[in-house]
Design a protein around this motif. Structure first.
Motif, PDB file in Angstrom:
ATOM      1  N   GLN A   1     102.879  23.412  38.769  1.00  0.00           N
ATOM      2  CA  GLN A   1     101.547  23.639  39.310  1.00  0.00           C
ATOM      3  C   GLN A   1     100.455  23.336  38.291  1.00  0.00           C
ATOM      4  OE1 GLN A   1     102.587  27.692  40.424  1.00  0.00           O
ATOM      5  NE2 GLN A   1     102.316  27.198  42.574  1.00  0.00           N
TER       6      GLN A   1
ATOM      7  N   SER B   1      93.111  27.137  41.545  1.00  0.00           N
ATOM      8  CA  SER B   1      94.150  28.080  41.155  1.00  0.00           C
ATOM      9  C   SER B   1      95.297  27.995  42.160  1.00  0.00           C
ATOM     10  CB  SER B   1      93.590  29.503  41.134  1.00  0.00           C
ATOM     11  OG  SER B   1      93.262  29.908  42.465  1.00  0.00           O
ATOM     12  N   ASP B   2      96.405  28.641  41.822  1.00  0.00           N
ATOM     13  CA  ASP B   2      97.552  28.661  42.727  1.00  0.00           C
ATOM     14  C   ASP B   2      97.159  29.222  44.094  1.00  0.00           C
ATOM     15  OD1 ASP B   2     100.428  28.687  43.472  1.00  0.00           O
ATOM     16  OD2 ASP B   2     100.184  30.850  43.354  1.00  0.00           O
ATOM     17  N   LYS B   3      96.432  30.314  44.090  1.00  0.00           N
ATOM     18  CA  LYS B   3      96.011  30.931  45.352  1.00  0.00           C
ATOM     19  C   LYS B   3      95.090  30.001  46.134  1.00  0.00           C
ATOM     20  CE  LYS B   3      93.741  35.077  47.208  1.00  0.00           C
ATOM     21  NZ  LYS B   3      93.099  36.377  46.847  1.00  0.00           N
ATOM     22  N   GLU B   4      94.147  29.370  45.431  1.00  0.00           N
ATOM     23  CA  GLU B   4      93.220  28.451  46.105  1.00  0.00           C
ATOM     24  C   GLU B   4      93.944  27.233  46.666  1.00  0.00           C
ATOM     25  OE1 GLU B   4      89.085  29.205  43.581  1.00  0.00           O
ATOM     26  OE2 GLU B   4      90.678  27.950  42.727  1.00  0.00           O
TER      27      GLU B   4
ATOM     28  N   LYS C   1      96.998  27.109  47.757  1.00  0.00           N
ATOM     29  CA  LYS C   1      97.699  27.524  48.970  1.00  0.00           C
ATOM     30  C   LYS C   1      96.737  27.669  50.146  1.00  0.00           C
ATOM     31  CE  LYS C   1     101.519  29.786  46.550  1.00  0.00           C
ATOM     32  NZ  LYS C   1     102.135  31.072  46.137  1.00  0.00           N
ATOM     33  N   VAL C   2      95.541  28.191  49.867  1.00  0.00           N
ATOM     34  CA  VAL C   2      94.527  28.281  50.930  1.00  0.00           C
ATOM     35  C   VAL C   2      94.155  26.887  51.411  1.00  0.00           C
ATOM     36  CG1 VAL C   2      92.145  28.946  51.444  1.00  0.00           C
ATOM     37  CG2 VAL C   2      93.629  30.496  50.143  1.00  0.00           C
TER      38      VAL C   2
ATOM     39  N   SER D   1      96.888  25.416  53.525  1.00  0.00           N
ATOM     40  CA  SER D   1      96.904  26.044  54.850  1.00  0.00           C
ATOM     41  C   SER D   1      95.802  25.475  55.737  1.00  0.00           C
ATOM     42  CB  SER D   1      96.737  27.563  54.719  1.00  0.00           C
ATOM     43  OG  SER D   1      97.815  28.133  54.010  1.00  0.00           O
TER      44      SER D   1
ATOM     45  N   ASP E   1     102.967  25.725  48.973  1.00  0.00           N
ATOM     46  CA  ASP E   1     103.535  26.203  47.710  1.00  0.00           C
ATOM     47  C   ASP E   1     102.573  26.148  46.535  1.00  0.00           C
ATOM     48  OD1 ASP E   1     103.350  23.471  47.412  1.00  0.00           O
ATOM     49  OD2 ASP E   1     105.507  23.121  47.217  1.00  0.00           O
ATOM     50  N   GLY E   2     101.345  25.692  46.777  1.00  0.00           N
ATOM     51  CA  GLY E   2     100.389  25.620  45.683  1.00  0.00           C
ATOM     52  C   GLY E   2     100.563  24.427  44.773  1.00  0.00           C
TER      53      GLY E   2
ATOM     54  N   ARG F   1      86.903  22.953  44.138  1.00  0.00           N
ATOM     55  CA  ARG F   1      86.351  24.112  44.856  1.00  0.00           C
ATOM     56  C   ARG F   1      85.287  23.666  45.863  1.00  0.00           C
ATOM     57  NH1 ARG F   1      87.416  26.053  39.747  1.00  0.00           N
ATOM     58  NH2 ARG F   1      88.898  27.790  39.715  1.00  0.00           N
TER      59      ARG F   1
END
Length: 389
Positions: free
Chosen positions: A71, A333-336, A338-339, A342, A355-356, A383
């Motif tokens: 990642q 970021s990993d969370k971003e 994945k968002v 999605s 999976d990011g 972003r």
């Protein structure tokens, strides 16, 4: 009557195995493997010895779920893997094993740096080959049901290696995913591409650099490596470059890229070869020209970041300068990530698993949505893009 009975027994065994490709109780699963091995013609006593010590290994599953290093953005990943120590060791290894590399160049047309990069990244030139029991790892991953089609056949390949005297089910160790030796090859790849480079009558990838290097070269050749051709070249792009032309899905003769103002930072462009402009971190980051051999790397490892780093390290070993990192926009970021994945999936894009990881599917989706939104279509998620979605 005996032929009919044998055929019926084989049919029943096949039917049982078809219902137990993965999952269920581990011992029942192993029993299915034993039955299948016998139906394939292996000696029952040999099969029994081979599977006698096999155990499920939960640490293998933990490792399989924990691959966060991929990642990282390219510059961070490359700086983590490429060090002055690895460079100096690589050059020393090139001299120490010159006869093997000369044979590889003559036979397969593959530059020493290509094999040295794999050797360095996979096992640090043989120093760290993994301590997972290989049979346990393969059986655990085949039982897991995530990728039984990949790992189940490797078990029977390991059985063949055992029959040849080149595998010990109790003591052979390697990576958590079942790869063995200095350049980390799966059992099936060893069977298909193993080379006895040192002439001792065996293919020993754990202890013989000659065997490991020549076997790795033969595998790359079989995967489509084009003799004596380049794989990757760092370039500078002109002002006003059309970012939507970047990506592995767009290939032009290198001479065409040159006419558009693309210039090499080291050496000369291979004018007649098709090539693609790749931007691992978008328009503000480093830029490379990828030739046909670059695609062969994905047959060895499917991570774009790993592949690009290995290909670039091979260049460095050949004298190329440190890449120009540029000034890319911060990644997600990993969370971003994945968002973002999605959101792209909800819009109908095939990004694969959420999976990011910025893989090929996500890159293609990002490039397309950037173009639709009037943004520079460089396949680098930011972003700003996430906010617009």
């Amino acid at each position: 009557m005996r032929r009919l009975t044998t055929a019926l027994a084989l049919w029943l065994a096949s039917a049982t195995l078809a219902n137990a490709e993965c999952g269920g109780g581990f011992q029942s699963f192993v029993e299915g493997l034993r039955q299948e091995a016998v139906t394939k013609g292996h000696d029952p006593a040999t099969v029994a010895r081979f599977f006698a010590s096999v155990r499920q290994d939960p640490k293998v599953l933990q490792a399989d779920r924990r691959q966060g290093v991929f990642q990282l953005p390219f510059t961070d990943f490359a700086r983590r893997l490429i060090s002055n120590d690895r460079l100096s060791k690589g050059r020393a290894m090139a001299k120490r094993h010159k006869s093997s590399f000369d044979q590889i160049a003559r036979t397969y047309g593959i530059d020493a740096g290509v094999l040295l990069a794999f050797w360095a990244f996979e096992t640090d030139y043989g120093a760290f080959q993994g301590d997972f029991n290989t049979l346990n790892a393969l059986a655990t991953l085949a039982h897991d049901c995530r990728r039984p089609g990949l790992f189940r056949p490797q078990i029977f390949a390991a059985l063949e290696l055992y029959e040849h005297g080149d595998f010990d089910p109790a003591t052979t160790t390697g990576a958590w995913a079942g790869e063995i030796g200095m350049v980390q090859m799966l059992p099936r790849d060893i069977l298909d591409n193993g080379v006895d480079g040192d002439g001792d009558g065996h293919v020993r990838l754990k202890t013989s650099p000659a065997d490991a290097l020549l076997s790795g070269a033969r595998m790359l050749s079989g995967l489509g490596w084009r003799k004596n051709e380049p794989w990757l070249q760092e370039v500078s792009l002109p002002a006003g470059f059309d970012w939507s032309l970047s990506g592995l899905d767009t290939a032009k003769p290198a001479a065409d890229w040159a006419r558009m103002g693309v210039t090499p930072r080291h050496g000369k462009l291979s004018a007649c070869l098709p090539a693609s402009v790749i931007l691992p971190q978008g328009k503000g980051g480093p830029a490379f020209l990828a030739y046909p051999n670059f695609n062969v790397y994905f047959e060895w490892n499917q991570s774009f970041t790993y592949v690009l780093t290995a290909a670039y390290f091979a260049n460095r070993l050949g004298g190329a300068p440190v890449f120009d990192a540029g000034n890319p926009e911060p990644g997600l970021s990993d969370k971003e990530m994945k968002v973002l994945q999605s959101k792209l999936a909800k819009r109908g894009y095939d990004v694969g698993k959420i999976d990011g990881i910025l893989g090929a599917g996500t890159r293609a989706a990002v490039r397309d949505i950037q173009a639709r939104l009037g943004l520079p279509a460089d396949a680098w998620p930011t972003r700003d893009l996430l906010n617009r979605l």
